[in-house]
Enzyme design. Structure first.
Site, PDB file in Angstrom:
ATOM      1  N   GLY A 236       0.824  -1.247   0.091  1.00 42.47           N
ATOM      2  CA  GLY A 236      -0.195   0.060   0.030  1.00 42.47           C
ATOM      3  C   GLY A 236       0.674   1.319   0.090  1.00 42.47           C
ATOM      4  CB  CYS A 343     -16.846   2.195 -29.172  1.00 38.70           C
ATOM      5  SG  CYS A 343     -16.094   2.266 -30.713  1.00 38.70           S
ATOM      6  CD  GLU A 344     -17.511   1.692 -22.178  1.00 38.72           C
ATOM      7  OE1 GLU A 344     -17.018   2.183 -21.066  1.00 38.72           O
ATOM      8  OE2 GLU A 344     -17.716   0.327 -22.158  1.00 38.72           O
ATOM      9  CE1 TYR A 372      -2.228  -3.682  -8.501  1.00 40.27           C
ATOM     10  CE2 TYR A 372      -1.235  -1.623  -7.688  1.00 40.27           C
ATOM     11  CZ  TYR A 372      -1.492  -2.985  -7.433  1.00 40.27           C
ATOM     12  OH  TYR A 372      -1.420  -3.790  -6.146  1.00 40.27           O
TER      13      TYR A 372
END
Ligand SMILES: *Cc1c(COP(=O)(O)O)cnc(C)c1O
Length: 420
Positions: A236, A343-344, A372
């Site tokens: 973290g 396509c968003e 990530y």
């Protein structure tokens, strides 16, 4: 230390001694490029900070980036591994880690996976009473630790906070002692305790609070007759994603956290599980400008990397610093949104970035892409997974070939009857 930045030569960005435009020309885009030396330095920073005070093991939380070459570099450095699936365990064994360097921490683990993990001989960090009971059947006498829920959360966003009360992870605090005793009754060998509060935290305080909770539990477990060999504080550790953001003070964290254990417990070995901290700023993402569009109220730099390649902005609203590597250091003229080919509308890499006037073909550089990034990429819109490159001593090597479109069909079946 502030966010890592790079040099400019002849108006182009230089990354680990390499011209980013040359790298994009040679390997294509989109493409993740990792600086091997930075990776090694990041590992050494964490190890040195903590080993001054206590016997230390740094377990790389490999879900951040599971490329085999990157795993191998960290294996050479002496790192251990935090793995969260049988796939990660196998990838790390393949990269050369010995089973005793790997710790598996699952959540809602299936019996089938538990059997497979137990067979590899890696250490298992148990997340629930049920998992404990099943492991006792599968592997009597196994050394184990438990993930506990510390009741403290920290992280860059709600989706990545894991240690809060009521979280799906770990053994609740008030059940910990009875669980350790039950583990002994079942013939397991509990030797450690673990917690992970979340991802991307930027302050030391939650880690100190976590250490205090763990210390209290170590003592309660000790009073019940079980002495533990290690405490694992999870991962973290955050990194700065913005130019003037400060890095968390690792030296202060190490000194304060180890102090809590040394003052209050007799546990003498600490394990940490940084994922992001080790790999994040070692890697950039290169993506080419395919189209420049003036939409009236907004100007767009269209690029060939969408959330199929880097999902963090779309998924967490994460900020990634972006620069034009082909015009690095040139005067900025306007604000642009940088958006990909998916396509968003949610497909973007950055909003309202002040940048030089772009040309089609420019190489845009997304900073801090090593954690990530590739590991969360997907085939959405049937786009192939991109290439990965490792740079060391002024040499660049391919560490993952770009996937071919056809490879996406290799496990699919059209039933014969539909072909008639
Ligand atoms: C994800 C994870 C980590 C690493 O988190 P970072 O924020 O990348 O350091 C460590 N331990 C466990 C159990 C995790 O699930």
């Amino acid at each position: 230390m502030p966010m890592r930045d790079f040099d400019s030569k002849d108006g182009r960005m230089v990354f680990a001694g390499m011209d980013v435009v040359d790298l994009a020309d040679r390997f294509g885009t989109p493409c993740y490029v990792t600086d091997e030396q930075r990776l090694r330095e990041n590992y050494r920073n964490v190890y040195k900070a903590f080993s001054r005070y206590m016997e230390t093991e740094v377990h790389y939380a490999c879900k951040a980036n599971t490329n085999l070459a990157i795993l191998r570099v960290l294996q050479q450095e002496g790192a251990g591994i935090d793995a969260v699936s049988i796939g990660e365990v196998k990838a790390c064994l393949k990269a050369g880690f010995s089973p005793d360097k790997i710790m598996y921490t699952g959540v809602f683990v299936s019996t089938e996976e538990l059997k497979q993990v137990a067979e590899t001989g890696v250490m298992i960090n148990l997340d629930s009473v049920s998992e404990m009971e099943r492991l006792a059947q599968i592997k009597p006498g196994a050394p184990v630790s438990f993930r506990i829920t510390p009741g403290i959360g920290s992280g860059h966003g709600a989706k990545v906070i894991t240690g809060n009360k009521g979280a799906k992870f770990g053994i609740p605090k008030d059940k910990v002692v009875e669980t350790y005793l039950r583990a002994q009754d079942l013939g397991l060998n509990p030797i450690g305790i673990h917690a992970h509060i979340g991802s991307g935290g930027q302050s030391v305080e939650p880690f100190v609070e976590e250490a205090e909770v763990l210390s209290e539990l170590i003592n309660q477990i000790g009073e019940a007759g079980i002495d533990l060999e290690f405490v694992d504080i999870g991962g973290g550790i955050g990194v700065p994603y913005k130019p003037n953001e400060d890095e968390m003070d690792l030296g202060q964290m190490a000194s304060e956290v180890t102090d809590v254990f040394e003052q209050n417990t007799n546990v003498r070995k600490i394990i940490l599980e940084p994922g992001r901290y080790l790999v994040c700023d070692a890697t950039i993402l290169l993506t080419r400008c395919t189209d420049v569009k003036d939409a009236g109220t907004k100007k767009y730099i269209g690029v060939d990397a969408g959330f199929n390649t880097l999902i963090r902005p779309a998924m967490y609203d994460s900020f990634h610093y972006i620069q034009n590597g082909s015009k690095f250091g040139k005067a900025c003229t306007a604000k642009f949104d940088i958006a990909g080919p998916i396509c968003e509308t949610g497909d973007y890499l950055g909003h309202d970035r002040v940048l030089p006037e772009p040309d089609e073909g420019d190489v845009m550089v997304v900073y801090n892409a090593g954690a990530y990034g590739f590991s969360m990429s997907s085939n959405y819109n049937s786009r192939p997974l991109c290439a990965e490159v490792l740079v060391n001593n002024g040499e660049a090597e391919l560490i993952r070939e770009k996937e071919q479109v056809e490879e996406q069909w290799r496990h699919q079946i059209i039933p014969e009857r539909l072909l008639r």
